[in-house]
Design a protein around this motif. Structure first.
Motif, PDB file in Angstrom:
ATOM      1  N   GLU A 146       0.822  -1.211   0.000  1.00 28.87           N
ATOM      2  CA  GLU A 146       0.000   0.000   0.000  1.00 28.87           C
ATOM      3  C   GLU A 146       0.860   1.265   0.000  1.00 28.87           C
ATOM      4  O   GLU A 146       0.592   2.225  -0.729  1.00 28.87           O
ATOM      5  CB  GLU A 146      -0.938   0.002   1.221  1.00 28.87           C
ATOM      6  N   THR A 147       1.941   1.244   0.811  1.00 30.36           N
ATOM      7  CA  THR A 147       2.841   2.402   0.865  1.00 30.36           C
ATOM      8  C   THR A 147       3.557   2.585  -0.459  1.00 30.36           C
ATOM      9  O   THR A 147       3.658   3.702  -0.986  1.00 30.36           O
ATOM     10  CB  THR A 147       3.862   2.226   2.002  1.00 30.36           C
ATOM     11  N   GLU A 192       1.123   3.939  -3.065  1.00 37.88           N
ATOM     12  CA  GLU A 192       0.798   5.348  -2.835  1.00 37.88           C
ATOM     13  C   GLU A 192       1.939   6.269  -3.245  1.00 37.88           C
ATOM     14  O   GLU A 192       1.707   7.425  -3.628  1.00 37.88           O
ATOM     15  CB  GLU A 192       0.463   5.561  -1.354  1.00 37.88           C
ATOM     16  N   GLN A 193       3.162   5.772  -3.164  1.00 40.07           N
ATOM     17  CA  GLN A 193       4.325   6.593  -3.507  1.00 40.07           C
ATOM     18  C   GLN A 193       4.682   6.525  -4.984  1.00 40.07           C
ATOM     19  O   GLN A 193       5.748   6.992  -5.393  1.00 40.07           O
ATOM     20  CB  GLN A 193       5.525   6.161  -2.654  1.00 40.07           C
TER      21      GLN A 193
END
Length: 523
Positions: A469-470, A473-474
């Motif tokens: 998820e991180t 998102e990045q």
């Protein structure tokens, strides 16, 4: 240890500015930084003594029954004749020399088992041989590539860029040689720019030119300007990476170059480039026997010229796609061959160069890194002392990749940790970490964890280990794209290590005068 005289040894001024300042960012592993690796793990011995002896006997048969062909160098032929070689003239300027079993091994007893190659910054001197492992960039590619501009012929700017990338990495120890071909400079003059660039943009040891004896002499002459004539005569400051002409040929350009380096007490790496089924037996035992024959004879020549001159046994073993005739790299059979080359080199008590981060992939992708790791681990496990092609190798060595260069450097950092081995002490066993808070409690805040958290694990400078998820998102940036950003940042921030102004002027003057004596030649 011999050191450079004060007037040729520029002092290091504070922190090396070609590397970023230490931060909390990824890839900060100062505890692993060394001028070269001291092996902390054992080598892997693949074959029994009985099978090693069978390969050695095959090598002896090749040398005694078939022999090595020499071309256009009667002085080398005379040296081997005087040493006991049986010379047969095949044609004008072409001879076959056969060697009785044991003759070449006897000559090789004069070669050092280990030696130091000095860098202009003495802190970067490297040991070649023994328990030392020295990592250097890839060598010889006519093309370069990156994700922005694709594949193209290499230029002098590219050549200098790769020197800067190598100098900026703490995980390489040696500046290498022909990292890529600067095809925008005439063939007969480019060696001058290449040697000068290694000196100017790196303070590590490097390889000189071998494409003509005069170019070898120029390389050594430039080192005399850098280090001083007396220092060069007494110490190895440059090496030449010489290919035999397989199968079983040493041409005059090669042997005269070897004599040039050995006569000046400089190092010679003797490396057959063997493509199984094309210029060597496709069965690996046969390829290793041939590799030993060719490399041993080249190393022996250095000792006939100057006993005690540095020499490095070497092998470049490759499989081949027998459907297409194309070389294949990073395959398991040559990896096994590298393991055996390590065993045989130790029996000869000679330093070894073999393997590297080989790949035939055309992109810095999964294939590239899978093949690279297969090949590189064979050199690491086999006991190679000097590992050329440790960074940048792509496209079957036809291309140097900017992205793969920094990807490989990151892998080399991991190998620093791997080759250290495992420490087993009371502190390392960590019983106090379990005892401090007792069963069922986490260890994040224990004294043991706080003492070791910065150095317990190697930290990658490129991997993304965040949750999906991180990462998503990045921007969902993949490994190759991160490598693309990394090499650009390194070059943007690079500052060359200081070089004495008078020495720099003398080198530039030498280059200018040598170029003025020659008309441009493009082949």
């Amino acid at each position: 240890m011999n050191m450079l005289p004060p007037d040729t040894r520029p002092a290091r001024k504070g922190r090396r500015k070609s590397r970023p300042e230490r931060s909390g960012g990824p890839g900060q592993n100062p505890h692993l930084e060394v001028p070269f690796i001291r092996r902390g793990i054992p080598t892997y011995d693949l074959l029994s003594d009985e099978n090693l002896e069978r390969i050695e006997a095959a090598t002896d048969r090749i040398l005694a029954e078939i022999g090595i062909e020499f071309r256009e160098d009667p002085e080398t032929v005379d040296l081997f004749r005087k040493a006991g070689g049986q010379v047969t003239e095949k044609a004008t300027d072409t001879w076959t020399i056969r060697f009785e079993p044991g003759l070449i091994r006897e000559v090789l007893k004069a070669a050092p088992a280990s030696f130091t190659q000095h860098a202009r910054n003495p802190k970067n001197n490297v040991q070649i041989g023994g328990d030392a492992v020295v990592l250097a960039p890839a060598y010889g590619s006519p093309f370069v590539m990156d994700l922005d501009r694709g594949r193209r012929y290499g230029t002098l700017e590219d050549f200098r860029n790769f020197i800067k990338l190598g100098q900026s990495s703490p995980w390489l120890h040696h500046s290498g040689g022909t990292i890529c071909e600067p095809t925008d400079v005439p063939v007969n003059k480019r060696h001058l720019d290449m040697v000068y660039s290694h000196i100017r943009y790196s303070d590590r040891a490097f390889l000189g030119s071998i494409t003509h004896p005069d170019r070898a002499a120029d390389s050594i002459a430039m080192c005399r300007l850098l280090f001083g004539t007396e220092f060069v005569d007494a110490n190895c400051v440059i090496m030449g990476n010489f290919n035999t002409t397989s199968p079983l040929v040493l041409d005059g350009i090669t042997t005269r170059g070897i004599r040039e380096y050995a006569g000046a007490n400089q190092g010679s790496i003797i490396v057959p480039f063997l493509l199984g089924g094309a210029v060597s037996p496709l069965t690996m035992a046969g390829a290793v026997a041939q590799c030993m024959a060719e490399s041993m004879v080249g190393c022996a020549l250095t000792q006939l010229v100057r006993p005690g001159a540095p020499a490095v046994l070497a092998g470049f073993l490759s499989s081949m796609s027998l459907r297409s005739g194309s070389p294949t790299f990073g395959t398991p059979e040559p990896a096994l061959g590298s393991l055996v080359m390590g065993q045989l080199a130790r029996r000869l008590d000679l330093p070894l160069r073999c393997a590297g981060n080989f790949s035939t992939s055309k992109r810095p992708d999964g294939q590239a890194m899978q093949q690279a790791m297969m090949s590189m681990m064979s050199a690491v496990q086999g006991g190679a002392n000097y590992i050329l092609h440790a960074a940048g190798f792509l496209d079957g060595l036809l291309s140097m990749s900017y992205e793969k260069f920094v990807m490989d450097c990151d892998m080399c950092g991991a190998l620093h940790a791997y080759l250290r081995g495992m420490e087993v002490t009371d502190d390392a066993l960590g019983i106090e970490a379990l005892a401090q808070n007792g069963p069922g409690e986490h260890l994040f805040g224990t004294d043991h964890t706080l003492r070791h958290y910065k150095t317990a694990y190697w930290d990658s400078g490129l991997n993304d280990d965040q949750p999906w998820e991180t990462w998503d998102e990045q921007g969902a940036v993949d490994y190759a794209a991160r490598a693309n950003a990394r090499w650009k940042a390194i070059l943007r921030d690079f500052e060359a290590p200081p070089l004495d102004i008078e020495t720099d002027m003398a080198l530039k003057d030498f280059v200018a005068r040598r170029k003025a004596l020659m008309a441009d030649a493009w082949y």
